[in-house]
Design an enzyme around this catalytic site. Structure first.
Site, PDB file in Angstrom:
ATOM      1  N   SER A  70       0.835  -1.195   0.000  1.00 48.55           N
ATOM      2  CA  SER A  70       0.000   0.000   0.000  1.00 48.55           C
ATOM      3  C   SER A  70       0.874   1.251   0.000  1.00 48.55           C
ATOM      4  O   SER A  70       1.678   1.442  -0.906  1.00 48.55           O
ATOM      5  CB  SER A  70      -0.979  -0.041   1.183  1.00 48.55           C
ATOM      6  OG  SER A  70      -1.958   0.961   1.065  1.00 48.55           O
ATOM      7  N   ASP A  90      -9.920  -4.037  -5.632  1.00 44.90           N
ATOM      8  CA  ASP A  90      -9.232  -2.883  -5.056  1.00 44.90           C
ATOM      9  C   ASP A  90      -9.548  -1.680  -5.930  1.00 44.90           C
ATOM     10  O   ASP A  90      -9.360  -1.729  -7.150  1.00 44.90           O
ATOM     11  CB  ASP A  90      -7.723  -3.151  -5.034  1.00 44.90           C
ATOM     12  CG  ASP A  90      -6.908  -2.063  -4.352  1.00 44.90           C
ATOM     13  OD1 ASP A  90      -7.494  -1.031  -3.949  1.00 44.90           O
ATOM     14  OD2 ASP A  90      -5.685  -2.240  -4.229  1.00 44.90           O
ATOM     15  N   HIS A 141      -7.518  -5.078  -1.439  1.00 46.12           N
ATOM     16  CA  HIS A 141      -6.341  -4.260  -1.163  1.00 46.12           C
ATOM     17  C   HIS A 141      -5.626  -4.767   0.089  1.00 46.12           C
ATOM     18  O   HIS A 141      -6.244  -4.997   1.124  1.00 46.12           O
ATOM     19  CB  HIS A 141      -6.763  -2.800  -0.953  1.00 46.12           C
ATOM     20  CG  HIS A 141      -5.641  -1.851  -0.721  1.00 46.12           C
ATOM     21  ND1 HIS A 141      -4.908  -1.295  -1.737  1.00 46.12           N
ATOM     22  CD2 HIS A 141      -5.105  -1.350   0.431  1.00 46.12           C
ATOM     23  CE1 HIS A 141      -3.988  -0.491  -1.233  1.00 46.12           C
ATOM     24  NE2 HIS A 141      -4.086  -0.520   0.081  1.00 46.12           N
TER      25      HIS A 141
END
Length: 331
Positions: A168, A271, A301
């Site tokens: 991320s 995502d 995600h």
């Protein structure tokens, strides 16, 4: 009216971060929005913390596998930056701790999980600067005589076989660190970057991608959450076309002339950032860079740091093949 009563909340991220109009921040319990475990330990992996930036009190958690090492008893290194939209998360949280143990055990590798400053108290580029400071520390470790270096690194790490990774926001940070290294802005000395791995990269732009305009069902990270995190993380007043969010934004570093190492880009399909991740991989391929794209259509995600599953087993296999191929190329 008191000063406290005069404050106005301008951002409230699930009660975990409240940003006031005077710039002050009140933080709540992050565990209320973090994935629920269990996050198992990996047998045989040792770990300890070391300080890489004494002035700011920033630490790196070093993981050392028990498995037998090749190359004169030295393991490759995997540098890992945790996720959290640059605003939450920590290098020592259970899910990141468990994930790094697994990397150490199964690659196997010496894994370095890096702490960095968080926004909105420390807006970008603070975290990027911390990444640069960490690599300067790593260079010093590689160049130091054995007695003055961090013992586990001196004993077990092969600095010439280093990989950079993150999930991320950590993947965003890994990208920027690799770009700075390739551009000669971060000098590594004996350290050599063999490749980099981006898990569920946190990228953005003012122009909406298809998956932002029409979010996939069951997405754990919403467009609204992503936008809010960028508002709190980017320099005040910046848009999502700031080069720290959009790697292809006007005014950013041109990636085409840079000698980027081979990349593994992991893109979960459920995502809202899937479109940004696919664009990143496609643009690098257009530039002639070595890129492997691993798509996980049914995953959310950040799934790489979730509970173990068929998808994380498959991902580990892909990661091991990517790393071992590059290590064989080095050898």
């Amino acid at each position: 009216m008191s000063g406290a009563e005069a404050q106005r909340v301008v951002e409230d991220f699930f009660g975990v971060i409240r940003l006031f109009d005077d710039g002050s921040v009140v933080r709540g319990d992050e565990s209320t929005i973090m994935p629920v475990g269990p996050f198992p330990d990996a047998p045989g992996v040792q770990w300890k913390d070391a300080v890489y930036d004494a002035a700011r009190g920033l630490k790196v958690r070093v993981y050392r596998p028990h498995a037998a090492a090749g190359n004169e008893g030295k393991f490759p290194m995997l540098v890992y930056f945790h996720g959290g939209g640059y605003c939450i998360g920590a290098y020592d949280q259970p899910m990141f701790h468990s994930c790094c143990q697994r990397f150490a055990a199964e690659l196997p590798a010496v894994v370095l999980s890096v702490q960095y400053r968080l926004a909105p108290e420390h807006r970008l580029p603070a975290a990027i600067e911390d990444g640069a400071t960490f690599f300067s520390w790593l260079r010093a470790q590689a160049a130091a005589p054995g007695a003055s270096a961090e013992p586990w690194l001196a004993e077990s790490a092969d600095f010439s076989r280093t990989f950079v990774s993150g999930v991320s926001a950590g993947a965003n940070l890994a990208h920027h660190a690799v770009v700075r290294i390739a551009a000669g802005q971060i000098l590594l000395g004996p350290v050599r970057i063999a490749g980099y791995i981006l898990f569920s990269a946190f990228f953005g732009s003012n122009e909406r991608t298809t998956t932002e305009s029409d979010p996939p069902a069951g997405a754990s990270l919403t467009v609204e959450m992503s936008d809010q995190l960028w508002r709190m993380a980017l320099p005040a007043g910046a848009t999502r076309d700031h080069p720290l969010a959009n790697p292809f934004a006007p005014g950013g570093v041109s990636l085409e002339p840079l000698p980027l190492p081979p990349a593994l880009v992991v893109a979960p399909g459920r995502d809202v950032l899937w479109g940004h991740v696919l664009r990143y991989a496609a643009r690098l391929k257009e530039m002639g860079k070595a890129v492997e794209l691993a798509e996980f259509v049914g995953e959310r995600h950040g799934f790489s740091v979730g509970q173990r599953s068929e998808a994380t087993e498959e991902l580990m296999g892909i990661l091991k093949r990517f790393v071992h191929k590059l290590l064989n190329d080095v050898n």
